[in-house]
Design an enzyme around this catalytic site. Structure first.
Site, PDB file in Angstrom:
ATOM      1  N   HIS A  66       0.827  -1.219   0.000  1.00 36.04           N
ATOM      2  CA  HIS A  66       0.000   0.000   0.000  1.00 36.04           C
ATOM      3  C   HIS A  66       0.857   1.264   0.000  1.00 36.04           C
ATOM      4  CE1 HIS A  66      -3.334  -2.726   1.639  1.00 36.04           C
ATOM      5  NE2 HIS A  66      -3.643  -2.394   0.397  1.00 36.04           N
ATOM      6  N   ASP A 141     -17.344  -0.553 -12.344  1.00 32.82           N
ATOM      7  CA  ASP A 141     -16.234  -1.086 -13.148  1.00 32.82           C
ATOM      8  C   ASP A 141     -15.277   0.064 -13.478  1.00 32.82           C
ATOM      9  OD1 ASP A 141     -16.084  -3.218 -16.111  1.00 32.82           O
ATOM     10  OD2 ASP A 141     -14.535  -2.101 -15.037  1.00 32.82           O
ATOM     11  N   GLY A 142     -14.025  -0.120 -13.100  1.00 32.67           N
ATOM     12  CA  GLY A 142     -13.035   0.928 -13.339  1.00 32.67           C
ATOM     13  C   GLY A 142     -12.809   1.198 -14.810  1.00 32.67           C
ATOM     14  N   ASP A 160      -5.018  -0.435  -8.539  1.00 32.79           N
ATOM     15  CA  ASP A 160      -4.712  -1.423  -7.492  1.00 32.79           C
ATOM     16  C   ASP A 160      -5.666  -2.594  -7.687  1.00 32.79           C
ATOM     17  OD1 ASP A 160      -5.112  -1.357  -3.821  1.00 32.79           O
ATOM     18  OD2 ASP A 160      -4.350  -2.895  -5.211  1.00 32.79           O
TER      19      ASP A 160
HETATM   20  N1  SAM Z   1      -3.115  -5.786  -3.870  1.00 32.47           N
HETATM   21  C1  SAM Z   1      -3.891  -6.713  -4.651  1.00 32.47           C
HETATM   22  C2  SAM Z   1      -3.085  -7.281  -5.803  1.00 32.47           C
HETATM   23  O1  SAM Z   1      -2.049  -6.706  -6.161  1.00 32.47           O
HETATM   24  O2  SAM Z   1      -3.531  -8.313  -6.332  1.00 32.47           O
HETATM   25  C3  SAM Z   1      -5.137  -6.024  -5.116  1.00 32.47           C
HETATM   26  C4  SAM Z   1      -6.010  -5.693  -3.967  1.00 32.47           C
HETATM   27  S1  SAM Z   1      -7.612  -5.152  -4.289  1.00 32.47           S
HETATM   28  C5  SAM Z   1      -8.484  -6.215  -3.233  1.00 32.47           C
HETATM   29  C6  SAM Z   1      -7.983  -5.732  -5.909  1.00 32.47           C
HETATM   30  C7  SAM Z   1      -9.388  -5.310  -6.289  1.00 32.47           C
HETATM   31  O3  SAM Z   1      -9.520  -5.072  -7.695  1.00 32.47           O
HETATM   32  C8  SAM Z   1     -10.458  -6.385  -5.985  1.00 32.47           C
HETATM   33  O4  SAM Z   1     -11.226  -5.967  -4.878  1.00 32.47           O
HETATM   34  C9  SAM Z   1     -11.283  -6.493  -7.265  1.00 32.47           C
HETATM   35  O5  SAM Z   1     -12.674  -6.611  -7.018  1.00 32.47           O
HETATM   36  C10 SAM Z   1     -10.923  -5.182  -7.950  1.00 32.47           C
HETATM   37  N2  SAM Z   1     -11.171  -5.137  -9.399  1.00 32.47           N
HETATM   38  C11 SAM Z   1     -10.860  -6.086 -10.317  1.00 32.47           C
HETATM   39  N3  SAM Z   1     -11.253  -5.688 -11.551  1.00 32.47           N
HETATM   40  C12 SAM Z   1     -11.821  -4.439 -11.407  1.00 32.47           C
HETATM   41  C13 SAM Z   1     -12.411  -3.499 -12.304  1.00 32.47           C
HETATM   42  N4  SAM Z   1     -12.508  -3.751 -13.616  1.00 32.47           N
HETATM   43  N5  SAM Z   1     -12.861  -2.331 -11.794  1.00 32.47           N
HETATM   44  C14 SAM Z   1     -12.769  -2.072 -10.461  1.00 32.47           C
HETATM   45  N6  SAM Z   1     -12.231  -2.921  -9.547  1.00 32.47           N
HETATM   46  C15 SAM Z   1     -11.761  -4.099 -10.028  1.00 32.47           C
END
Ligand code: SAM
Length: 284
Positions: A66, A141-142, A160
Site C-alpha cells: 500500500h 467497473d473501473g 490497485d
Molecule cells: N493488492 C492486490 C493485488 O495486487 O492483487 C489487489 C487488492 S484489491 C483487493 C484488488 C481489487 O480489484 C479487488 O477488490 C477487485 O474486485 C478489484 N477489481 C478487479 N477488476 C476491477 C475493475 N474492472 N474495476 C474495479 N475494480 C476491479
C-alpha cells in the site's frame, strides 16, 4: 510442519511456486457477484484475505504494497489534487493516498462492494480513512469509469487491481490506457500494480509498450518486496503524460508529515534503480 497444523496454501501455476500461511481458522467465506472472498486468521501474519484463491493481503505485510502503490507516485507528481484509485477494495491504498495533504479528492472505484464491506469487518485499520470528507467510494467497473471520465480531470490514477484475468483483464490493455491518458491532466501520472519482476517481466514489458504506444511520454517500473504475492517480489509501473519520470519531490518525501513503515525518500530513490536482469529485459 506438524500434521495437526493447518495451512492456507496458494499455488502459482505460472511460476511453479507456492506460498503458505499457517492458520488458526477460517473467519469468513462468501461468493460475491464477482469472486469468492475468504478471510482466515493466521498464526503469525494477522488476518489474510484471498479472492478466488489468490492472496490479496495479510495484516502483517500489506504496508509494503500500500505504501509503494501510493507514495512514490504522489511524491513524483508536483501537486496531486485529484486522485482516482481503480480497485483497491480493501481500502489500504486509499488510506495512504489521504495522508497527503495536497490531495483534495480521492475517488475509489471498486467493482465489488463486498470486498470493501468484508475489509471493514476484518481489516478495520485499512478502512480508518473511509470517512475522510475528501474520500468517495464508488462501486463500479473501473474500465467504464475511466472511459467516461472527463478529459484532463485527474492528476493521478492508481490501478490497485487483481491480476489481469476476469474483471481486471481490461485494466491492462490499450483502450484502458487511452482512457487514462485522456482523463489525466498534463503532467498527470498513471501507476499500476505490475506483478512480479521475477515471474512476469514479459507482462511488465507489454504494459510499458502499450502505455508508450497510446502516448504516455515516460514509463518507470519500481520493484519492491511483497512476501504474500507470487515470488515475494512485486512492482508498480508509472506512466506520465507530457513530462518525464526522472525525479521526484525529494524534499517533500524527506520531510513527509506522516508515518510510514517502508517508504522513505531513500527507498523511493533506490526503487528507481532496476536490477540488471530486469533493466535488460525491459530495455530500460
Ligand atoms: N493488492 C492486490 C493485488 O495486487 O492483487 C489487489 C487488492 S484489491 C483487493 C484488488 C481489487 O480489484 C479487488 O477488490 C477487485 O474486485 C478489484 N477489481 C478487479 N477488476 C476491477 C475493475 N474492472 N474495476 C474495479 N475494480 C476491479
Amino acid at each position: 510442519m506438524s500434521e495437526s497444523d493447518s495451512w492456507y496454501i496458494e499455488r502459482f501455476e505460472l511460476s511453479g511456486s507456492a506460498i503458505g500461511f499457517r492458520v488458526n481458522r477460517k473467519l469468513h467465506e462468501e461468493q460475491s457477484t464477482f469472486q469468492k472472498i475468504e478471510i482466515y486468521e493466521t498464526t503469525d501474519w494477522g488476518n489474510l484475505m484471498a479472492l478466488d484463491g489468490c492472496i490479496m493481503l495479510t495484516g502483517r505485510d500489506n504496508f509494503l504494497y500500500h505504501e509503494m502503490m501510493s507514495h512514490p507516485v504522489l511524491f513524483t507528481h508536483s501537486n496531486p489534487k485529484r486522485v482516482v484509485v481503480i480497485g483497491g477494495g480493501d481500502c489500504g491504498t486509499l488510506r495512504e493516498v489521504l495522508r497527503h495533504r495536497e490531495v483534495e479528492s480521492a475517488v475509489q472505484v471498486e467493482i465489488d462492494e463486498r470486498v470493501t464491506r468484508v475489509s471493514e469487518q476484518f481489516f478495520p485499520e485499512l478502512c480508518e480513512s473511509n470517512d475522510d470528507p475528501r474520500a468517495q467510494l464508488l462501486f463500479d467497473d473501473g474500465i467504464a469509469y475511466m472511459r467516461n471520465a472527463a478529459a484532463e480531470s485527474i492528476d493521478v490514477v492508481i490501478v490497485d487491481s487483481t491480476d489481469p484475468v476476469g474483471p481486471a483483464e481490461g485494466l491492462f490493455n490499450e483502450s484502458f490506457y487511452q482512457s487514462c491518458l485522456r482523463a489525466l491532466r498534463p503532467g498527470g501520472i498513471l501507476v499500476q500494480q505490475s506483478e512480479s519482476p521475477l515471474a512476469q517481466v514479459s507482462l511488465i514489458r507489454q504494459m510499458r509498450q502499450l502505455m508508450r504506444q497510446v502516448g504516455f511520454s515516460a514509463v518507470r517500473t519500481l520493484p519492491f518486496p511483497q512476501p504474500a504475492y507470487p515470488t515475494g517480489w512485486w512492482s508498480c509501473t508509472m506512466a506520465r503524460k507530457g513530462a518525464d519520470l526522472s525525479g521526484f519531490r525529494e524534499r517533500g518525501a524527506h520531510s513527509k508529515p506522516f508515518p510510514t513503515r517502508y517508504y522513505s525518500a531513500d527507498i523511493h530513490r533506490a526503487a528507481l534503480v532496476l536490477p540488471e536482469f530486469v533493466r535488460e529485459a525491459l530495455g530500460d
